[in-house]
Design a protein around this motif. Structure first.
Motif, short mmCIF file in Angstrom:
data_model
loop_
_atom_site.label_atom_id
_atom_site.label_comp_id
_atom_site.label_asym_id
_atom_site.label_seq_id
_atom_site.Cartn_x
_atom_site.Cartn_y
_atom_site.Cartn_z
N ASP A 1 -2.54 35.74 2.75
CA ASP A 1 -3.65 35.12 3.60
C ASP A 1 -2.83 34.37 4.74
N LEU A 2 -1.96 33.62 4.25
CA LEU A 2 -1.27 32.53 5.08
C LEU A 2 0.18 33.11 5.80
N LYS A 3 0.41 34.42 5.88
CA LYS A 3 1.55 35.06 6.10
C LYS A 3 1.55 35.05 7.59
N THR A 4 0.69 35.08 8.33
CA THR A 4 0.72 35.22 9.63
C THR A 4 0.28 33.87 10.29
N SER A 5 -0.56 33.30 9.76
CA SER A 5 -1.30 31.76 10.31
C SER A 5 -1.49 30.74 9.50
N GLN A 6 -1.67 29.38 10.09
CA GLN A 6 -2.15 28.31 9.10
C GLN A 6 -3.32 27.71 9.74
N HIS A 7 -4.10 27.30 8.86
CA HIS A 7 -5.47 26.51 9.49
C HIS A 7 -5.47 25.30 8.53
N PRO A 8 -4.51 24.13 8.54
CA PRO A 8 -4.58 23.00 7.77
C PRO A 8 -5.83 22.32 8.28
N HIS A 9 -6.63 21.59 7.46
CA HIS A 9 -7.58 20.61 7.86
C HIS A 9 -7.17 19.33 8.05
N THR A 10 -5.88 18.91 7.41
CA THR A 10 -5.44 17.60 7.49
C THR A 10 -4.25 17.51 7.93
N LEU A 11 -3.76 16.46 8.94
CA LEU A 11 -2.44 15.95 9.12
C LEU A 11 -2.02 14.95 8.37
N PHE A 12 -1.01 14.82 7.51
CA PHE A 12 -0.92 14.13 6.63
C PHE A 12 0.55 13.35 6.91
N ILE A 13 0.30 12.31 7.41
CA ILE A 13 1.84 11.34 7.80
C ILE A 13 2.04 10.32 6.51
N THR A 14 3.18 10.41 6.07
CA THR A 14 3.76 9.86 4.97
C THR A 14 5.20 9.45 4.93
N CYS A 15 5.75 8.74 4.01
CA CYS A 15 7.15 8.42 3.98
C CYS A 15 8.01 9.75 3.58
N CYS A 16 9.26 9.81 3.77
CA CYS A 16 10.11 10.71 3.41
C CYS A 16 10.62 10.50 2.00
#
Length: 207
Positions: free
Chosen positions: A25-40
């Motif tokens: 289902d993810l092979k052609t597009s993405q629909h994330p609900h959240t931007l997760f900003i964190t440390c590396c």
């Protein structure tokens, strides 16, 4: 390296097969609900912490989970472009800034890197959290290192939420109810997550 190569084989045989339909289902597009900003930091595993599956989180990582203030610039700006893409192209519904315990970036800011030439880029990057560092040093004496670290890590999360408020398109979406911002403080050794509650003016342990 061999451990990683073995991991590829195990992934294909186990995890991939378990979620094969999802990956297709993810092979052609993405629909994330959240931007997760964190440390590396290698100890932070956003999907494990949140229980999210592939395709749910758009993850941005850098030293000390820093969000540069918005600016109009012709320079190459990795973090700002990732935020822009997540909000304007992917239409995420949430932005989470997740700091963590024993953060090396926060510790380096508190202690100071000095003039060590090998860390010229790190030193420049950590200038962005000097306002937090200065507040911590003013409020907590140096004989309370644990309290300093705790305040630095949580204060850093709040500083980045404030910086997100300088992005015009984020402000517009927050005000219209299409986007929600949240600040987290993840404790590595206990698995606990403290979430900032504006109404309580502090971080509260999630239940």
């Amino acid at each position: 390296m061999q451990k990683l190569l073995d991991g590829i084989i195990n992934f294909r045989r186990k995890d991939y097969e378990t979620h094969k339909e999802l990956f297709w289902d993810l092979k052609t597009s993405q629909h994330p609900h959240t931007l997760f900003i964190t440390c590396c930091d290698s100890r932070i595993h956003p999907n494990m912490i949140t229980g999210a599956l592939p395709g749910e989180l758009f993850i941005v990582r850098n030293v000390a989970n820093i969000v540069p203030p918005y600016s109009e610039t012709s320079e190459y700006v990795s973090i700002m472009s990732a935020i822009e893409y997540a909000v304007l192209a992917l239409n995420v519904e949430n932005i989470i800034v997740c700091g963590h315990s024993n953060c090396g970036g926060c510790a380096a800011s508190l202690k100071g890197i000095g003039d060590h030439s090998d860390f010229v880029h790190t030193k420049k990057w950590l200038q962005l959290i000097e306002p937090v560092r200065n507040k911590v040093i003013d409020k907590i004496p140096d004989n309370e290192p644990g309290a300093r670290k705790w305040m630095m890590e949580q204060g850093n999360v709040l500083e980045q939420l404030k910086n997100l408020g300088t992005y015009p398109y984020i402000v517009e979406r927050v005000n219209s109810g299409r986007l929600q911002l949240s600040g987290w403080h993840y404790i590595i050794e206990t698995g606990e997550v403290y979430i900032y509650k504006p109404e309580e003016e502090g971080f509260v342990l999630s239940n």
